[in-house]
Write a protein that holds these residues in place. Structure first.
Motif, short mmCIF file in Angstrom:
data_model
loop_
_atom_site.label_atom_id
_atom_site.label_comp_id
_atom_site.label_asym_id
_atom_site.label_seq_id
_atom_site.Cartn_x
_atom_site.Cartn_y
_atom_site.Cartn_z
N TYR A 41 0.71 2.76 -2.13
CA TYR A 41 0.96 3.16 -0.74
C TYR A 41 -0.35 3.19 0.04
CZ TYR A 41 5.92 4.42 -1.07
OH TYR A 41 7.28 4.37 -1.19
N PHE B 215 5.21 10.20 0.36
CA PHE B 215 4.73 9.02 -0.36
C PHE B 215 3.31 9.20 -0.90
CE2 PHE B 215 4.12 8.23 4.21
CZ PHE B 215 2.76 8.00 4.27
N THR C 8 9.22 3.65 9.75
CA THR C 8 9.67 2.87 8.59
C THR C 8 9.85 3.71 7.34
OG1 THR C 8 7.38 2.26 8.08
CG2 THR C 8 8.66 0.72 9.42
N LEU C 9 8.99 4.72 7.14
CA LEU C 9 9.02 5.49 5.90
C LEU C 9 9.51 6.93 6.06
CD1 LEU C 9 5.59 4.42 4.31
CD2 LEU C 9 7.86 3.49 3.83
#
Length: 202
Positions: free
Chosen positions: A176, A163, A91-92
């Motif tokens: 996060y 992130f 997803t990231l």
């Protein structure tokens, strides 16, 4: 059935070892290589955890014993960690181009093992029934990992994932971290719930 299940787990252990070694052989030749950085990635650590969990389960099976509670807790926690690796990556991080990445190794560590580990935990009955209080145990390792990474990011500037970069601002990084912690806790609840199922008896 038990023989097939254990054979699959042995293949999984070998696949993890081969994938980490293959990527290490490439990464270790880079000028920027650092042993602690390479093994500081949650990806590598979570895959090592699940491989160890399967190896311990195989030893238990060889001794013809049912999985002890401690082994099941460790395996359950490892399942949570590897599932987190798979979902966070896909997803990231999946769009990030890493030139030194070994494609098949990357797929094994980020895609194949997360899916297999979750299916193994869900389907096969050779684990103890866990309790909701065990979810707190699942959170210890990720919490320690995050603290170490945040300290390193603030001191020597190294972070394994973008992130977690302090340059984003600690408020963003904190969000996060909170999101990952909540996700791990929810995955822990699911893993505890799945431990009550006996879909395939082995």
């Amino acid at each position: 059935m038990r023989t097939l299940v254990n054979a699959l787990r042995l293949v999984a252990v070998i696949a993890v070892a081969a994938a980490i070694l293959a990527q290490w052989l490439v990464s270790s030749k880079l000028p920027s290589y650092n042993f602690f950085n390479y093994f500081g990635y949650f990806t590598n650590q979570s895959n090592i955890f699940i491989a160890l969990a399967f190896a311990i389960t195989l030893v238990t099976a060889a001794r013809r014993k049912q999985g002890a509670l401690g082994t099941s807790i460790f395996r359950g926690a490892s399942t949570v960690y590897i599932a987190t690796t798979g979902i966070v990556y896909n997803t990231l991080l999946v769009s990030i181009d890493v030139q030194s990445s070994v494609p098949w190794s990357n797929d094994v560590l980020h895609k194949v093992m997360p899916v297999y580990a979750v299916l193994d935990w869900l389907l096969f009955s050779d684990r103890s029934r866990l309790l909701l209080r065990h979810v707190w145990l699942f959170l210890i390792y990720p919490a320690v990992w995050l603290v170490v990474i945040l300290i390193r990011g603030a001191t020597d500037g190294w972070v394994p994932y973008p992130f977690l970069d302090p340059s984003l601002g600690y408020g963003v990084v904190a969000l996060y971290c909170l999101g990952i912690a909540v996700f791990i806790a929810l995955m822990g609840v699911l893993v505890v719930g799945m431990s009550r199922l006996r879909i395939v008896r082995v």
